[in-house]
Design a protein around this motif. Structure first.
Motif, PDB file in Angstrom:
ATOM      1  N   UNK C   5       0.838  -1.203   0.000  1.00 37.14           N
ATOM      2  CA  UNK C   5       0.000   0.000   0.000  1.00 37.14           C
ATOM      3  C   UNK C   5       0.870   1.249   0.000  1.00 37.14           C
ATOM      4  N   UNK C   6       1.974   1.190   0.765  1.00 42.05           N
ATOM      5  CA  UNK C   6       2.857   2.355   0.807  1.00 42.05           C
ATOM      6  C   UNK C   6       3.509   2.580  -0.548  1.00 42.05           C
ATOM      7  N   UNK C   8       2.248   1.775  -3.451  1.00 41.18           N
ATOM      8  CA  UNK C   8       1.290   2.316  -4.400  1.00 41.18           C
ATOM      9  C   UNK C   8       0.984   3.773  -4.054  1.00 41.18           C
ATOM     10  N   UNK C   9       1.077   4.106  -2.772  1.00 35.46           N
ATOM     11  CA  UNK C   9       0.872   5.498  -2.403  1.00 35.46           C
ATOM     12  C   UNK C   9       1.997   6.356  -2.985  1.00 35.46           C
ATOM     13  N   UNK C  11       3.747   5.779  -5.704  1.00 32.16           N
ATOM     14  CA  UNK C  11       3.581   5.964  -7.140  1.00 32.16           C
ATOM     15  C   UNK C  11       2.421   6.906  -7.427  1.00 32.16           C
ATOM     16  N   UNK C  12       1.396   6.829  -6.594  1.00 35.64           N
ATOM     17  CA  UNK C  12       0.268   7.751  -6.780  1.00 35.64           C
ATOM     18  C   UNK C  12       0.711   9.187  -6.521  1.00 35.64           C
ATOM     19  N   UNK C  13       1.459   9.382  -5.438  1.00 37.79           N
ATOM     20  CA  UNK C  13       1.876  10.749  -5.109  1.00 37.79           C
ATOM     21  C   UNK C  13       2.836  11.301  -6.168  1.00 37.79           C
ATOM     22  N   UNK C  15       2.623  10.721  -9.272  1.00 36.27           N
ATOM     23  CA  UNK C  15       1.767  11.169 -10.363  1.00 36.27           C
ATOM     24  C   UNK C  15       1.173  12.540 -10.056  1.00 36.27           C
ATOM     25  N   UNK C  16       0.732  12.708  -8.829  1.00 33.89           N
ATOM     26  CA  UNK C  16       0.147  14.007  -8.454  1.00 33.89           C
ATOM     27  C   UNK C  16       1.223  15.084  -8.457  1.00 33.89           C
ATOM     28  N   UNK C 169      -7.299  16.657 -12.000  1.00 32.68           N
ATOM     29  CA  UNK C 169      -6.548  15.546 -11.414  1.00 32.68           C
ATOM     30  C   UNK C 169      -6.286  15.732  -9.925  1.00 32.68           C
ATOM     31  N   UNK C 170      -6.412  16.925  -9.463  1.00 32.14           N
ATOM     32  CA  UNK C 170      -6.308  17.138  -8.016  1.00 32.14           C
ATOM     33  C   UNK C 170      -7.687  17.225  -7.363  1.00 32.14           C
ATOM     34  N   UNK C 171      -8.712  16.981  -8.177  1.00 36.29           N
ATOM     35  CA  UNK C 171     -10.064  16.991  -7.635  1.00 36.29           C
ATOM     36  C   UNK C 171     -10.509  18.368  -7.178  1.00 36.29           C
TER      37      UNK C 171
END
Lengths: 594, 251, 216
Positions: C5-6, C8-9, C11-13, C15-16, C169-171
């Protein structure tokens, strides 16, 4: 202790509810469905689900729901389970609500209810005009959760061929075909629950989905299961006639204030919306002042038939009447009916917010079905249960709108635990059956399939199906004459002969849809005979079964359940009494309050 | 009077490992035809324009009123439902192809089980304690219901995946449909209690970060679901969740 | 131990961070860069004065690396990865946003190549000292002027459209209505940057100083 195993055939509302209740009991389930379960026909149910929660301060009660259901079904339904269903309905709504169904709400955040046919109460909970879809998805999601916990194994894209019965006639599993590889495989189980829906395809164009062929129940019938009240077929008054199917225009359109009318002047060539109020004939409101547009479906259907065919007052371009919601405020329509109005606009190309819709009755629901007992949904074959539209228990001679969803969930919730109890109490489970029992059934099905594949002839299965649909729709739906029913039986003989001369244009062994359809067609022909024979024998008028030659209900001779059985290739009818222990018989008429 | 006819061209493939080919059929025109009636007409007489007799075309279809999601295919270049594709509104000859983003089975049949797997992966359900009677569900404002209902009408047809540039073999992007379901369940009072699990699932490979805002999904959704709103909303949810767990750890 | 989970977090961050880095610091620096260069529209002397001031800020190289080059390098590398993972279909489905998606990829590559060339010539070959005359000489050649114009337009579009993407993308912009508004904001940004950038180029090429009246 032995771990029992349950198979469920069919993944609509009833099948999914049964799956949930079996999985919850900790018993593994194999769930078979011809389509991915999320695409089951339950998604087509539109208007809502009945439960007497009495949230509108009208003094509604489960007893009144029960009374409306029995009265609406013209006293043909066995009363004990119907009462159980009506009593359980409020808790079923709560369960669905907890599962996340997006039911419409009141300003207070409670469930909203609307009126439906055959009742004077606002008793129908709804999620827009796609309630069936929403309910099915909620159950589908719960089953997916069990699937992710390995409590349920799905077999989607498998077609049920037959039950595996041991020498004592006890069910030990099923035989099914993989529709991709065309493999025929047997699966052992201690109990099997059938939730295989209606038989719309027998009537060609109906409001049913493509998979509603009744093939599974027919196969089971041919293996010895009883089929009850086959002659009771509901024709929905308001559908959009179509080339490929008739699309339902839900009763909720009338529940929200929609009105049915024709021009007073037959052959009026003006557009519907240009005809002034005073020149419209609101025949349902005139003939049935108490219930108005919300008379039960059989009554509305016959009224439309009368207006169109006897009084010759149908619309100019083909047999149809107007269903009008254009006077209802746009925001109300959008909140409560959007799903169905969108269907009309998409498939007809006319905006129903502006113009009245053109509708006509179409075959809609199968009240009859596999015979089950009045305790726990068991069929007469030990180890086989049935729930949902494929069985006959809840709707008598005519189903009330918004009662089908509740009956599916209620019956599924009974059948599941009942099958578990049966399986746990079996002295010897499926593993005790010798492999020859399974192999025997597999070879029988393989031979039948090979026979179809190698059969030579000139007939096309779709052409036969079309002819079947035409003759059934013409003679065995709204109005039934004995002479025509006899002609239909002769026609069915002819079709069965032609069936033997079908030439499959596809003999491949990979995703061969023609092969599966042809097999199902053979089963449809048998069910068509059950329906027609039941109708021919029953010389009375009751609910959806209408014979002008016998225009009254005849309780002395016909207050009984038709039970068809299959012996030596022949359909035989017998009868059994109806349980009327709770509500006394009375005349069914909707011209005034009951 | 000469019969009115029209041409249908279908891209067919007997098996996944066999080459695809286009075949032409000439059909008799009748009022109110849709692509399903075309395919049924062909099944009744599967002879091509140049007189070759073939097998009927395999295709998926069920409800025929655009609520089951089965009959998605590419018609004249657009992914859409065959049942609501009315012949009179289509440019002729009508070109019909299978969806390309899913494994092909035969002719127009593809295997969309990936979507159902992804619904599992994202825990797209409300975890209830049991189906026994536990009283009414949580109260919900009409406004929440009106926001959630359109999302709950997703028919898992796969059109939004088909049209998305980011759904392909290289990414594992779950696609707009699945993201929108996560939004739906996170909106529900009970579902919201377990929002973190779904957001975790969408953080990883194939998750929301793969969306690059081409916004094609919303153009082909037969149910007019506000998919781009769902994508943006869930993007924000996952971001807040990621930052929160980064600083505060998991609850 | 790091959990999945960390990972994937992270890689997600990343991207942001990619979309954020396009706005801050890269977008912000672009605004500053265009603004400083606009002094060329006042007068050559003013431009040279401002340029030399910038050339002599303390901690110049580390600041350049940290605030400009590293973010651009990250933004570009990550952007290329995004580009490769998409299969564009704008030619067969020519919807507005789909074209924007495709153009965002192409303008990103163009802008990056141009920035590379620009930094190499103006920052390094010149040993960090550039005068009005140097640039004017380059712009005198129509081929270079055209090259700069392409670079300016690509960067402006990429920034404007990127702002819209960032909002989604940042909502930040969730409703269709706010996304439309963000789109307009992005479009106006792209137009403003294009106009300013082209004006600066014109200033150097034609010795055009429309703001010289501001001088005392």
């Amino acid at each position: 202790m032995r771990q029992p195993k349950i198979i469920i055939v069919g993944g609509g509302l009833a099948g999914l509810m049964a799956t949930i209740s079996v999985a919850e009991a900790g018993v593994p389930v194999d769930l078979f469905s011809i389509v991915p379960v999320k695409r089951s026909h339950s998604v087509c149910a539109q208007g809502g689900i009945n439960a007497a929660k009495n949230l509108k301060g009208e003094g509604d009660s489960t007893w009144k729901h029960f009374d409306d259901t029995i009265y609406g079904g013209d006293f043909l339904a066995n009363q004990s389970l119907v009462k159980g269903m009506c009593e359980a309905a409020p808790a079923i709504i709560d369960l669905l609500d907890r599962m996340g169904v997006m039911f419409n709400r009141t300003p207070e955040g409670l469930l909203d209810f609307r009126r439906f046919g055959g009742t004077l109460y606002n008793r129908t909970a709804f999620a827009g005009a796609t309630t069936g879809q929403q309910l099915l998805y909620a159950l589908d999601e719960q089953v997916r959760r069990f699937e992710s916990e390995d409590k349920v194994k799905k077999f989607e894209g498998w077609s049920f061929l037959s039950a595996v019965l041991d020498d004592g006639g006890v069910a030990r599993g099923i035989c099914a075909m993989n529709l991709k590889t065309m493999e025929i495989v047997t699966f052992p189980a201690d109990a099997v629950i059938f939730c295989t829906g209606g038989i719309g395809a027998v009537f060609g164009r109906s409001t049913n989905s493509v998979v509603c062929t009744g093939s599974a129940q027919s196969a089971l019938f041919q293996q010895g299961a009883y089929y009850a009240n086959g002659e009771f077929i509901q024709v929905h008054p308001t559908a959009i006639p179509g080339e490929d199917k008739c699309r339902l225009m839900s009763e909720s359109a009338r529940g929200e204030g929609g009105r049915v009318w024709v021009p007073k002047q037959p052959g009026d060539s003006r557009r519907g919306k240009d005809i002034p109020e005073g020149e419209r004939f609101y025949f349902l409101e005139e003939w049935y002042p108490k219930y108005g547009n919300l008379v039960p479906r059989d009554v509305a259907t016959r009224a439309i038939h009368k207006v169109v065919f006897e009084m010759k007052m149908g619309l100019l371009d083909g047999p149809a009447v107007y269903l009008d919601v254009s006077h209802i405020a746009r925001d109300v329509l959008e909140r409560k009916l959007e799903g169905i109005l969108e269907i009309y606009e998409k498939f007809v190309g006319v905006d129903p917010h502006e113009e009245p819709m053109k509708v006509f009755p179409a075959m809609h629901y199968t009240m009859g079905g596999l015979w089950v007992n009045t305790q726990d949904q068991a069929t007469n074959i030990p180890g086989i249960y049935a729930a949902g539209e494929c069985e006959y228990q809840y709707h008598g001679a005519n189903r009330l709108g918004a009662n089908s969803l509740v009956s599916c969930i209620y019956a599924g919730g009974i059948a599941g635990p009942a099958a578990v109890r049966y399986a746990e109490n079996l002295e010897q489970g499926h593993e005790s059956s010798s492999s020859s029992v399974f192999e025997r059934e597999r070879v029988r099905q393989q031979d039948a399939t090979d026979g179809l594949l190698h059969q030579q002839g000139t007939e096309n299965p779709l052409t036969i199906w079309r002819d079947l649909g035409d003759v059934m729709t013409e003679n065995v739906t709204v109005i039934r004459y004995n002479a025509n029913l006899k002609k239909t039986l002769t026609k069915l003989d002819e079709l069965s002969e032609r069936f033997k001369k079908i030439n499959l244009q596809d003999r491949t062994q990979w995703s061969n849809q023609t092969l599966n359809f042809t097999r199902e067609l053979g089963n449809m022909l048998v069910l068509a005979r059950v329906v027609t024979m039941g109708a021919l024998e029953r010389n009375e008028t009751r609910g959806a079964h209408y014979k002008p030659e016998f225009p009254n209900r005849d309780d002395a001779n016909w207050l009984k359940t038709t039970k068809a059985s299959y012996r030596n290739g022949q359909v035989e009818l017998s009868y059994e009494p109806v349980d009327v222990s709770l509500l006394p018989l009375r005349e069914r008429k909707y011209t005034a309050a009951k | 009077m000469a019969e009115k006819t029209f041409i249908v061209r279908i891209k067919r493939q007997q098996r996944p490992d066999e080459p695809a080919r286009w075949e032409e059929f000439e059909l008799r025109h009748r009022p109110h035809m849709n692509v399903i009636t075309c395919l049924r007409d062909i099944a009744e007489r599967p002879t091509t324009r140049d007189g070759r007799e073939l097998t009927p075309v395999s295709y998926e279809a069920n409800c025929l009123e655009e609520v089951c999601g089965a009959c998605a295919m590419i018609i004249n270049g657009q992914p859409r439902q065959a049942c609501s594709a009315l012949v009179d509104n289509l440019e002729k000859p009508i070109r019909i192809e299978p969806l390309t983003k899913f494994p092909l089975v035969r002719d127009l049949v593809v295997d969309r089980s990936k979507m159902f797997q992804d619904l599992k992966r994202t825990k797209a359900w409300i975890p209830i304690d049991g189906s026994y009677d536990l009283g009414p569900g949580p109260r919900m404002s009409p406004a929440t219901q009106e926001a959630g209902y359109p999302l709950s009408r997703c028919i898992t047809c796969g059109n939004c995946l088909e049209i998305c540039p980011k759904v392909n073999e290289d990414t594992q992007f779950v696609g707009a449909a699945i993201v929108s379901q996560v939004r739906l369940f996170n909106m529900h009072p009970t579902g919201a209690m377990h929002a973190a699990e779904r957001l975790d699932a969408l953080m990883g490979p194939g998750g929301i970060a793969d969306c690059d805002n081409a916004q094609n999904c919303v153009k082909v959704c037969p149910k007019n679901i506000p998919l781009t709103e769902s994508l943006a909303d869930v993007n924000g949810q996952v971001l807040r969740h990621a930052i929160k767990t980064w600083f505060h750890g998991r609850d | 131990m790091r959990s999945a989970a960390a990972d994937s977090r992270t890689s997600f961050l990343l991207d942001k961070l990619h979309s954020l880095s396009g706005v801050i610091p890269i977008g912000a620096y672009l605004a500053e860069h265009f603004f400083e260069n606009s002094y060329a529209l006042v007068s050559p002397a003013k431009y040279n004065y401002v340029a030399s001031k910038l050339e002599t800020v303390p901690w110049r190289l580390p600041l350049e690396i940290l605030l400009i080059w590293a973010p651009i390098a990250f933004h570009a590398c990550y952007g290329l990865r995004i580009w490769w993972s998409g299969k564009q279909n704008a030619t067969s489905h020519p919807w507005m946003a789909n074209w924007m998606y495709l153009l965002q990829r192409w303008t990103g590559v163009l802008a990056f190549l141009f920035i590379g060339y620009h930094v190499w010539t103006v920052r390094f070959l010149s040993h960090g000292k550039t005068t009005y005359a140097d640039i004017a000489q380059t712009m005198a050649d129509a081929r270079f002027a055209a090259l700069y114009a392409v670079g300016v337009l690509a960067a402006s579009f990429h920034l404007g459209n990127g702002l819209w993407n960032f909002a989604c993308k940042w909502g930040l912009a969730v409703t269709a209505r706010s996304q439309r508004a963000a789109g307009w904001f992005g479009a106006l940004t792209a137009i403003a940057f294009s106009v300013a950038g082209l004006a600066i180029l014109a200033g150097f090429r034609f010795h055009w100083t429309p703001f010289d009246s501001y001088l005392p």
